[in-house]
Design an enzyme around this catalytic site. Structure first.
Site, mmCIF file in Angstrom:
data_model
loop_
_atom_site.group_PDB
_atom_site.id
_atom_site.type_symbol
_atom_site.label_atom_id
_atom_site.label_comp_id
_atom_site.label_asym_id
_atom_site.label_seq_id
_atom_site.Cartn_x
_atom_site.Cartn_y
_atom_site.Cartn_z
ATOM 1 N N ASP A 184 -40.126 69.889 32.247
ATOM 2 C CA ASP A 184 -40.399 69.357 33.593
ATOM 3 C C ASP A 184 -40.057 70.382 34.666
ATOM 4 O O ASP A 184 -40.819 70.581 35.624
ATOM 5 C CB ASP A 184 -39.576 68.081 33.843
ATOM 6 C CG ASP A 184 -40.139 66.880 33.086
ATOM 7 O OD1 ASP A 184 -41.220 67.026 32.484
ATOM 8 O OD2 ASP A 184 -39.496 65.813 33.105
ATOM 9 N N ASP A 230 -54.301 75.702 33.180
ATOM 10 C CA ASP A 230 -53.544 74.973 32.171
ATOM 11 C C ASP A 230 -52.489 75.930 31.589
ATOM 12 O O ASP A 230 -52.790 77.075 31.274
ATOM 13 C CB ASP A 230 -54.537 74.533 31.074
ATOM 14 C CG ASP A 230 -53.891 73.697 29.985
ATOM 15 O OD1 ASP A 230 -54.292 72.529 29.832
ATOM 16 O OD2 ASP A 230 -53.005 74.222 29.275
ATOM 17 N N ASN A 284 -42.058 72.626 25.225
ATOM 18 C CA ASN A 284 -41.302 71.371 25.132
ATOM 19 C C ASN A 284 -40.546 71.272 23.810
ATOM 20 O O ASN A 284 -39.386 70.888 23.779
ATOM 21 C CB ASN A 284 -42.241 70.173 25.244
ATOM 22 C CG ASN A 284 -42.558 69.824 26.682
ATOM 23 O OD1 ASN A 284 -41.678 69.875 27.540
ATOM 24 N ND2 ASN A 284 -43.799 69.480 26.950
ATOM 25 N N HIS A 325 -37.902 68.452 26.908
ATOM 26 C CA HIS A 325 -38.762 67.952 27.985
ATOM 27 C C HIS A 325 -38.183 68.150 29.375
ATOM 28 O O HIS A 325 -38.927 68.319 30.341
ATOM 29 C CB HIS A 325 -39.081 66.471 27.760
ATOM 30 C CG HIS A 325 -40.361 66.262 27.036
ATOM 31 N ND1 HIS A 325 -40.454 66.320 25.661
ATOM 32 C CD2 HIS A 325 -41.614 66.039 27.487
ATOM 33 C CE1 HIS A 325 -41.712 66.119 25.303
ATOM 34 N NE2 HIS A 325 -42.434 65.938 26.389
ATOM 35 N N GLU A 360 -49.966 69.384 31.941
ATOM 36 C CA GLU A 360 -49.666 70.760 32.359
ATOM 37 C C GLU A 360 -50.922 71.424 32.900
ATOM 38 O O GLU A 360 -51.091 72.621 32.809
ATOM 39 C CB GLU A 360 -49.047 71.589 31.218
ATOM 40 C CG GLU A 360 -49.333 71.084 29.825
ATOM 41 C CD GLU A 360 -50.779 71.319 29.380
ATOM 42 O OE1 GLU A 360 -51.609 70.415 29.631
ATOM 43 O OE2 GLU A 360 -51.065 72.369 28.787
HETATM 44 P P1 GH3 Z 1 -52.848 75.148 25.144
HETATM 45 O O1 GH3 Z 1 -52.442 76.557 25.270
HETATM 46 O O2 GH3 Z 1 -54.067 74.978 24.296
HETATM 47 O O3 GH3 Z 1 -53.012 74.518 26.446
HETATM 48 O O4 GH3 Z 1 -51.693 74.421 24.365
HETATM 49 P P2 GH3 Z 1 -50.712 73.345 24.926
HETATM 50 O O5 GH3 Z 1 -49.625 73.108 23.957
HETATM 51 O O6 GH3 Z 1 -50.292 73.710 26.304
HETATM 52 O O7 GH3 Z 1 -51.688 72.105 25.064
HETATM 53 P P3 GH3 Z 1 -51.573 70.645 24.548
HETATM 54 O O8 GH3 Z 1 -52.631 69.893 25.303
HETATM 55 O O9 GH3 Z 1 -51.634 70.613 23.043
HETATM 56 O O10 GH3 Z 1 -50.163 70.144 24.967
HETATM 57 C C1 GH3 Z 1 -49.804 69.970 26.310
HETATM 58 C C2 GH3 Z 1 -48.368 69.639 26.365
HETATM 59 O O11 GH3 Z 1 -47.914 69.457 27.695
HETATM 60 C C3 GH3 Z 1 -48.038 68.397 25.620
HETATM 61 C C4 GH3 Z 1 -47.130 67.624 26.505
HETATM 62 O O12 GH3 Z 1 -45.937 67.308 25.865
HETATM 63 C C5 GH3 Z 1 -46.853 68.555 27.652
HETATM 64 N N1 GH3 Z 1 -46.725 67.853 28.911
HETATM 65 C C6 GH3 Z 1 -47.672 67.195 29.583
HETATM 66 N N2 GH3 Z 1 -47.152 66.646 30.691
HETATM 67 C C7 GH3 Z 1 -45.850 66.960 30.725
HETATM 68 C C8 GH3 Z 1 -44.769 66.660 31.611
HETATM 69 O O13 GH3 Z 1 -44.904 65.991 32.621
HETATM 70 N N3 GH3 Z 1 -43.548 67.163 31.313
HETATM 71 C C9 GH3 Z 1 -43.345 67.911 30.204
HETATM 72 N N4 GH3 Z 1 -42.116 68.357 29.979
HETATM 73 N N5 GH3 Z 1 -44.326 68.178 29.347
HETATM 74 C C10 GH3 Z 1 -45.564 67.726 29.586
HETATM 75 MG MG MG Z 2 -51.714 73.836 27.845
HETATM 76 MG MG MG Z 3 -53.700 70.830 28.672
HETATM 77 MG MG MG Z 4 -54.752 70.759 25.776
#
Ligand code: GH3
Ligand code: MG
Ligand code: MG
Ligand code: MG
Ligand code: MG
Length: 316
Positions: free
Chosen positions: A207, A190, A198, A203, A234
């Site tokens: 991506d 992760d 982001n 975004h 992610e």
């Molecule tokens: P942690 O270190 O605990 O993993 O913190 P984090 O911010 O990475 O985790 P969190 O689960 O709070 O947030 C994940 C983020 O990933 C939120 C979301 O906007 C982003 N994300 C998920 N899928 C995509 C995607 O397809 N594209 C983009 N640009 N962002 C994405």
């Molecule tokens: Mg994360």
């Molecule tokens: Mg995550």
């Molecule tokens: Mg998370």
């Protein structure tokens, strides 16, 4: 005759010269191309060589008869269908029955009236066209299905396997490892602080970053059986068949090194100026009680521990 028919290639198989000459003259007259064979063997040879549109087949011939030839022709075109019309002087119900049973599509009694002959050819041609359309349609359907199948297993953003495909693959590898009594490793990783990425970079950049990470993960799969997929958001998963715990740790170190060296800038990360990953690893030699869900749960727990103890690390 009325409208000129579409020219066909018609194979006549008949041992009687007079019959062939008469039929050929009539078919020639309206523009068909005629192939003539005076025996079953030669008829079969011409059939294989020229793939006629229709076969006019005598029943009574010295040596192999028309029934035999028709069956051989059917066998010579698996998946195909060339209309075969029997021509015979025998007009008993049983003769007709035998002709159709041996693979003929119609049965005409000699001497054949030209008008009936042309009408029957037209009917056969119509059926052949209909069949052709059906075959084309089913080929298109198959192609569309394959495309759908592909689409439904690939993650659109990264081109890696998606969750669905990963789960299926994991189940396959689990079954295989169980049968072969070999260790199987699952790694869930992760991206750290990706929400901040982001928020800071937007975004679209987010991506692009995920695509880059996906590419790196793919490159770390060096063995043909290894595979990387996007588990969601992610989060990524790596399936490493025939990989014991020690191998999994080596893999994780190499992966972290790759990520570090590629130095993908993170605009707002507490773990440093570039992207880092946290990972959870689980390795097992599966037995009857091991399940896909169980493996994912264990990798997830390890990932949670890596996160809660500071990120940028892999736990097992
Ligand atoms: P942690 O270190 O605990 O993993 O913190 P984090 O911010 O990475 O985790 P969190 O689960 O709070 O947030 C994940 C983020 O990933 C939120 C979301 O906007 C982003 N994300 C998920 N899928 C995509 C995607 O397809 N594209 C983009 N640009 N962002 C994405
Ligand atoms: Mg994360
Ligand atoms: Mg995550
Ligand atoms: Mg998370
Ligand atoms: Mg004959």
């Amino acid at each position: 005759m009325h409208a000129a028919p579409t020219p066909l290639t018609i194979l006549i198989v008949d041992d009687q010269n007079a019959t062939r000459v008469a039929l050929t003259a009539e078919l020639d007259r309206v523009g068909h191309r005629v192939l003539e064979a005076d025996s079953a063997e030669w008829g079969l040879e011409l059939f294989r060589r020229y793939r006629p549109d229709v076969v006019l087949m005598d029943v009574e011939m010295p040596g192999h008869d028309g029934y035999w030839t028709a069956r051989e022709m059917r066998a010579a075109e698996p998946g195909g269908w060339t209309p075969i019309i029997f021509l015979s002087q025998f007009k008993q119900d049983l003769d007709i029955w035998k002709g159709i049973e041996s693979g003929g599509d119609d049965y005409l009694v000699k001497p054949v009236s030209p008008m009936i002959l042309h009408a029957k050819l037209r009917a056969m041609q119509r059926l052949a066209q209909m069949r052709h359309r059906l075959v084309t349609m089913s080929e298109e359907l198959r192609a569309a299905n394959a495309q759908l199948e592909e689409l439904s297993s690939v993650d659109a953003l990264t081109g890696l396997m998606n969750r669905r495909a990963l789960d299926a693959r994991l189940q396959q590898e689990l079954d295989l490892a169980r049968r072969e009594n070999k260790p199987l490793t699952l790694v869930l990783c992760d991206v750290d602080h990706f929400k901040r990425y982001n928020d800071a970079a937007g975004h679209v950049a987010g991506d692009a970053c995920l695509r880059r990470v996906a590419q790196l993960l793919k490159e770390t799969c060096r063995r043909p059986a290894d595979c990387a997929g996007r588990y969601g958001g992610e989060e990524f998963a790596l399936i490493l068949p025939n990989t014991p715990r020690s191998g999994a740790m080596t893999y994780a170190r190499a992966l972290m090194r790759t990520i570090e060296l590629s130095a993908i800038p993170h605009p707002d990360s507490p773990t440093g100026p570039s992207i880092t990953l946290s990972g959870g690893i689980t390795t097992c030699v599966p037995d009857e009680s091991t399940s896909v869900e169980g493996l994912i749960m264990r990798a997830d727990e390890a990932l949670y521990n890596a996160k809660s103890t500071g990120r940028n690390r892999f736990f097992s």
